[in-house]
Write an enzyme that holds these catalytic residues in place. Structure first.
Site, mmCIF file in Angstrom:
data_model
loop_
_atom_site.group_PDB
_atom_site.id
_atom_site.type_symbol
_atom_site.label_atom_id
_atom_site.label_comp_id
_atom_site.label_asym_id
_atom_site.label_seq_id
_atom_site.Cartn_x
_atom_site.Cartn_y
_atom_site.Cartn_z
ATOM 1 N N GLU A 134 30.187 40.564 18.493
ATOM 2 C CA GLU A 134 29.072 40.596 19.440
ATOM 3 C C GLU A 134 27.841 40.207 18.646
ATOM 4 O OE1 GLU A 134 25.757 41.305 20.978
ATOM 5 O OE2 GLU A 134 26.253 43.394 20.562
ATOM 6 N N CYS B 47 19.866 42.821 21.051
ATOM 7 C CA CYS B 47 20.493 41.504 21.222
ATOM 8 C C CYS B 47 20.471 41.080 22.685
ATOM 9 C CB CYS B 47 21.927 41.535 20.708
ATOM 10 S SG CYS B 47 22.950 42.823 21.426
#
Length: 473
Positions: free
Chosen positions: A245, A279
């Site tokens: 990720e 993020c």
């Protein structure tokens, strides 16, 4: 000082220390033992020894062990939150919410794991029974970041262990004191010796040794795209599985018919939560011309109302960024944008410890503020003509993690959903969002190898075995 945990024992090496300092004032908070490549070898060897026993352990017992770890964490919430606030600069409310979310997800992983199963398929042949089953990979390396130093590691560790994967974990050095709380809770689990191993240390040393270790079969990493790609390259040499990720330059699209007030609230939250160090944060706002100026005014007004300061103060909305890299990147993005014609409508100051939350208007899609991940409290707003241009601008990036669109039209919503290349899309809400009941993962260079959260995370940490039984004469 906290030691390493390898093969069921706490050890205190003389290989050096990680010095933990507070971004609030630079004060030293403590030191933690730093592992080496040799400690990685020992930790991975421990996972190999534990692998068969953990895999064959009844899943209900593994689930009970994860539940017990969540109990231990919940009992220490006050202490953990205090450490997190001091070490990474999160406001108290955000630190406590992260702990609550981690515990909630850990318990859900335990519940999901006992329901995780394969499927029976119909064979084209007579007298044949086909089915699949999910099994662990075996020795697993977990490398985690500093921006969500509690939830991300707890999720990965819970998902790996409950599915039978013994782990060696390398936490981010910038959040190593927070990591020790997790290590203490997981070390108490009633699992085979060597199922859980904790090896703090520099990513370039410990993380690199873990990602390139020939006996590690699964790697779970959350962090920057560049580092993730290095890990994937190392893993590819031995065909190890990766669950990555990575970064994002996540867009929020505000269309002609949007509720501008609602959009502004969501954008300010998405851009500034965790000091913008997410993020999935709102890294780009793309607004159509009919609502553009109203949106700029509303976002600017709400951003001015945010309180920046000591995260130990209950009234603080935004604490300090974790390090100089975040400050320098944010300052560079503001400076280069204004030099190229963007205008600061609020904020703009980057200090020695704190960053003033900043809104940039009239941003061009080619500016660094619109192309590079900022990871700070910056809201660049890009004007476009219409929905079609908004989608084109949103897609013009190497990233594709989490997006949002604001519109009152179901047709517009579906057109954007169809057009965006993004792992997740939120309609009329902040894109800085995740929950256990939805998978979380990216398209393009924002991730690969699977999804986080829920049973999708468990599936990403298991491999399928196909079985065909011929019971004919």
């Amino acid at each position: 000082m906290e030691p390493l945990y390898i093969s069921g024992e706490w050890i205190e090496p003389d290989s050096g220390r990680i010095r933990a300092t507070s971004p609030i004032d630079g004060s030293e908070l403590g030191t933690v033992a730093a592992g080496t490549a040799e400690h990685v070898d020992r930790a991975v060897a421990a996972t190999e020894r534990a692998s068969k026993q953990l895999r064959e352990m009844n899943v209900h017992r593994r689930a009970d062990a994860v539940e017990a770890a969540m109990d231990a964490i919940e009992d220490r919430t006050d202490e953990i939150a205090e450490t997190m606030v001091a070490e990474v600069g999160k406001p108290q409310s955000e630190a406590r919410e992260e702990i609550r979310s981690a515990v909630r997800s850990g318990r859900e992983y335990a519940a999901d794991a006992v329901r995780l199963s394969g499927e029976v398929t119909r064979s084209q042949y007579d007298d044949r029974h086909n089915f699949t089953r999910r099994e662990s990979y075996g020795p697993t390396g977990i490398i985690t970041p500093w921006n969500y130093p509690f939830e991300i590691p707890t999720d990965h560790l819970s998902a790996a262990l409950v599915t039978g994967n013994p782990v060696a974990w390398n936490p981010a050095s910038d959040a190593v004191l927070t990591a020790t709380h997790i290590a203490e809770a997981f070390a108490e689990m009633s699992l085979p010796e060597g199922a859980f191993n904790f090896v703090p240390g520099a990513g370039g040393t410990v993380g690199a040794a873990l990602s390139s270790h020939p006996d590690v079969r699964l790697l779970a990493f959350t962090g920057s795209t560049d580092v993730g790609q290095q890990i994937a390259a190392a893993a590819a040499e031995r065909s190890a599985e990766c669950l990555l990720e990575l970064g994002g330059k996540d867009p929020v699209l505000v269309l002609d018919d949007a509720d501008v007030s609602k959009a502004a609230d969501a954008i300010v939250l998405g851009s500034n939560y965790n000091c913008g160090q997410s993020c999935s944060g709102s890294e780009r706002v793309i607004a159509t011309e009919p609502v553009y100026e109203e949106l700029v005014a509303a976002v600017s007004e709400r951003t001015r109302e945010l309180t920046v300061g000591d995260p130990r103060d209950a009234e603080t909305d935004i604490g300090p960024p974790i390090n100089d890299d975040v400050r320098e990147t944010t300052e560079r993005h503001i400076t280069t944008a204004t030099e190229s014609g963007a205008r600061v409508t609020t904020g703009g100051s980057v200090g020695e410890r704190y960053i003033e939350p900043t809104v940039l208007a009239d941003v061009d899609p080619e500016m660094l503020a619109a192309t590079e991940e900022t990871f700070g409290p910056l809201t660049p707003i890009i004007p476009v003509a219409d929905r079609q241009e908004a989608v084109a601008v949103a897609n013009d990036t190497r990233y594709g993690l989490q997006a949002a669109v604001f519109t009152e039209s179901i047709r517009n919503a579906h057109k954007v959903i169809d057009g965006l290349r993004s792992g997740g899309i939120v309609v009329n809400g902040t894109n800085n969002f995740w929950e256990h009941q939805l998978p979380f993962g990216g398209f393009k260079e924002s991730g690969s190898g699977g999804e986080y959260k829920g049973h999708w995370h468990l599936e990403s940490m298991t491999q399928l075995k196909s079985v065909a039984i011929d019971y004919g004469e």
